[in-house]
Design a protein around this motif. Structure first.
Motif, PDB file in Angstrom:
ATOM      1  N   LEU A  74       0.821  -1.211   0.000  1.00 60.95           N
ATOM      2  CA  LEU A  74       0.000   0.000   0.000  1.00 60.95           C
ATOM      3  C   LEU A  74       0.855   1.261   0.000  1.00 60.95           C
ATOM      4  O   LEU A  74       0.347   2.350  -0.294  1.00 60.95           O
ATOM      5  N   ARG A  75       2.125   1.157   0.348  1.00 59.19           N
ATOM      6  CA  ARG A  75       3.022   2.325   0.307  1.00 59.19           C
ATOM      7  C   ARG A  75       3.022   2.952  -1.086  1.00 59.19           C
ATOM      8  O   ARG A  75       3.170   4.167  -1.239  1.00 59.19           O
ATOM      9  N   PHE A  76       2.847   2.120  -2.103  1.00 53.40           N
ATOM     10  CA  PHE A  76       2.805   2.570  -3.490  1.00 53.40           C
ATOM     11  C   PHE A  76       1.789   3.693  -3.679  1.00 53.40           C
ATOM     12  O   PHE A  76       2.010   4.642  -4.431  1.00 53.40           O
ATOM     13  N   LEU A  81       4.000   9.051  -7.668  1.00 58.05           N
ATOM     14  CA  LEU A  81       3.299  10.271  -8.054  1.00 58.05           C
ATOM     15  C   LEU A  81       2.143  10.005  -9.009  1.00 58.05           C
ATOM     16  O   LEU A  81       1.127  10.712  -8.983  1.00 58.05           O
ATOM     17  N   VAL A  82       2.272   8.993  -9.851  1.00 61.07           N
ATOM     18  CA  VAL A  82       1.176   8.658 -10.746  1.00 61.07           C
ATOM     19  C   VAL A  82       0.015   8.078  -9.951  1.00 61.07           C
ATOM     20  O   VAL A  82      -1.147   8.431 -10.167  1.00 61.07           O
ATOM     21  N   ALA A  83       0.321   7.184  -9.001  1.00 60.16           N
ATOM     22  CA  ALA A  83      -0.741   6.579  -8.190  1.00 60.16           C
ATOM     23  C   ALA A  83      -1.463   7.616  -7.340  1.00 60.16           C
ATOM     24  O   ALA A  83      -2.688   7.592  -7.219  1.00 60.16           O
ATOM     25  N   THR A  84      -0.707   8.546  -6.748  1.00 62.18           N
ATOM     26  CA  THR A  84      -1.354   9.553  -5.902  1.00 62.18           C
ATOM     27  C   THR A  84      -2.261  10.467  -6.733  1.00 62.18           C
ATOM     28  O   THR A  84      -3.347  10.846  -6.296  1.00 62.18           O
ATOM     29  N   GLY A  85      -1.827  10.829  -7.939  1.00 57.19           N
ATOM     30  CA  GLY A  85      -2.674  11.643  -8.806  1.00 57.19           C
ATOM     31  C   GLY A  85      -3.931  10.899  -9.224  1.00 57.19           C
ATOM     32  O   GLY A  85      -5.031  11.469  -9.268  1.00 57.19           O
ATOM     33  N   VAL A 303       6.374  10.631 -22.158  1.00 56.88           N
ATOM     34  CA  VAL A 303       5.061  10.426 -22.757  1.00 56.88           C
ATOM     35  C   VAL A 303       4.019  10.786 -21.703  1.00 56.88           C
ATOM     36  O   VAL A 303       4.014  10.230 -20.613  1.00 56.88           O
ATOM     37  N   ARG A 304       3.159  11.721 -22.026  1.00 57.11           N
ATOM     38  CA  ARG A 304       2.158  12.180 -21.059  1.00 57.11           C
ATOM     39  C   ARG A 304       0.922  11.297 -21.099  1.00 57.11           C
ATOM     40  O   ARG A 304       0.374  11.012 -22.163  1.00 57.11           O
ATOM     41  N   GLN A 305       0.503  10.834 -19.931  1.00 58.90           N
ATOM     42  CA  GLN A 305      -0.829  10.246 -19.788  1.00 58.90           C
ATOM     43  C   GLN A 305      -1.619  11.147 -18.845  1.00 58.90           C
ATOM     44  O   GLN A 305      -1.063  11.719 -17.904  1.00 58.90           O
ATOM     45  N   ASP A 306      -2.906  11.269 -19.093  1.00 56.33           N
ATOM     46  CA  ASP A 306      -3.758  12.136 -18.283  1.00 56.33           C
ATOM     47  C   ASP A 306      -4.269  11.324 -17.090  1.00 56.33           C
ATOM     48  O   ASP A 306      -5.307  10.659 -17.171  1.00 56.33           O
ATOM     49  N   VAL A 307      -3.515  11.389 -15.994  1.00 59.14           N
ATOM     50  CA  VAL A 307      -3.851  10.603 -14.810  1.00 59.14           C
ATOM     51  C   VAL A 307      -5.169  11.072 -14.198  1.00 59.14           C
ATOM     52  O   VAL A 307      -5.958  10.265 -13.692  1.00 59.14           O
TER      53      VAL A 307
END
Length: 353
Positions: A74-76, A81-85, A303-307
């Motif tokens: 769960l620390r992930f 930063l992608v997961a938190t967004g 490469v941008r993904q829209d999180v």
């Protein structure tokens, strides 16, 4: 100890029925505004906070919570930063619905198995091993599910980004700059690690598979056979260990394509340690365009993904699936594929002469 305050306590205090007090909390439209405010004021005066959540959930047949099944740690959810967004966008989208988020690990926790034992109305399966016992438990509970960054499954809504197209664009960018000695830096828990061949590389998860396919689309078309390193995880130290496999060698590549911006950051650090200048001697490209990409120096081509859009789409698909389950109507699975975009910054340039 003070006596426990109940709905009946308030009803006796005001001289109304217990059902009238209950309606003030659960069916406010059944009462006049004046009467409801009298009841709520009496509840505050007597120290009553509201009906017991467990009892209310039992009566309504709903828990008011949705699960998000993550990887084994769960620390992930708090460090990536992608997961938190992604999780922040879900929370914002679910806010008006009153649904709460429960984070679930895909690992067993002794006698408690979150995917089996935690009460929830539905769940998002986010970048997990689809063969894990946790996913199986969610299936067996017949919960409304939405897959995110997973291979689509019949009958279940899915939300993905176009990883393959984005990875293809990044690889083609390096080829167009003139690079022919190109390294790939990936991560994964299962299968071989170290330097691997395109034929032997093991894939963990949908995103890894699609990004590798995209890279190879462009590299194969250009006749480039990449040098592939596979690290054991996603921490910075693990990324740096993988970067050394590619850079601390006489035939090092002139460019590296990285599974994520976090991995690319590890490459930049190792390049600095070895005295390799970026981008003059080494080009580096990441994936995700998380906030780190513009904070590092040189700023990262990625490469941008829209999180944010991914989180909103996942939450919307799950609330739709839950609503359909409550009415008993068959749900139509959604297939959402969000676009990606190559963002060229300062970490890529033509290879050294």
């Amino acid at each position: 100890m003070a006596p426990r305050v109940t709905l009946q306590t308030i009803a006796d205090h005001l001289g109304v029925s217990r059902m009238t007090v209950s309606n003030a909390f659960s069916k406010p439209d059944q009462l006049s505004a004046v009467l409801r405010e009298r009841i709520l004021a009496a509840a505050r005066e007597l120290g009553y906070v509201g009906p017991d959540p467990a009892a209310r959930a039992l009566a309504k047949g709903t828990t008011g919570a949705v699960g998000v099944l993550l990887t084994s740690s769960l620390r992930f959810a708090f460090t990536d930063l992608v997961a938190t967004g992604f999780l922040g966008a879900i929370a914002e989208e679910l806010g008006p619905t009153g649904l709460a988020i429960t984070l679930l690990t895909s690992s067993d926790c002794g006698d408690v198995i979150p995917a089996r034992d935690v009460a929830m109305d539905g769940a998002l399966v986010y970048s997990c091993d689809p063969t894990s016992a946790a996913v199986e438990y969610l299936f067996r509970r017949r919960l409304p599910l939405v897959y995110v960054d997973q291979d689509p499954v019949d009958g279940i809504s899915s939300v993905n980004v176009d990883d393959r197209s984005g990875a293809r664009a990044a690889a083609r960018h390096l080829v167009d700059l003139g690079h022919r000695e190109i390294g790939l830096l990936m991560s994964g828990l299962h299968g071989p690690h170290g330097i691997v061949t395109p034929e032997d590389v093991a894939i963990d998860g949908h995103a890894s598979k699609q990004r590798l396919l995209g890279w190879l689309d462009a590299l194969d078309a250009a006749g480039v056979r990449p040098l592939i390193a596979r690290q054991t995880g996603i921490t910075l130290e693990q990324a740096k260990a993988g970067a050394r496999l590619l850079l601390d060698r006489p035939d090092r590549p002139t460019a590296i394509l990285c599974f994520s911006d976090a991995v690319a950051y590890g490459v930049l650090q190792v390049a600095a340690d070895l005295g390799i200048r970026v981008p003059e001697e080494l080009s580096v490209a990441g994936f995700d365009d998380n906030p780190l990409a513009v904070q590092v120096r040189p700023a990262l081509t990625t490469v941008r993904q829209d999180v944010e859009a991914k989180g909103r789409a996942a939450a919307a698909a799950l609330t739709a699936a839950i609503a359909a389950a409550r009415t008993g109507e068959p749900a139509t699975p959604q297939r959402v594929l969000l676009p990606t975009e190559l963002v060229v910054r300062d970490s890529t340039a033509p290879p050294p002469a």
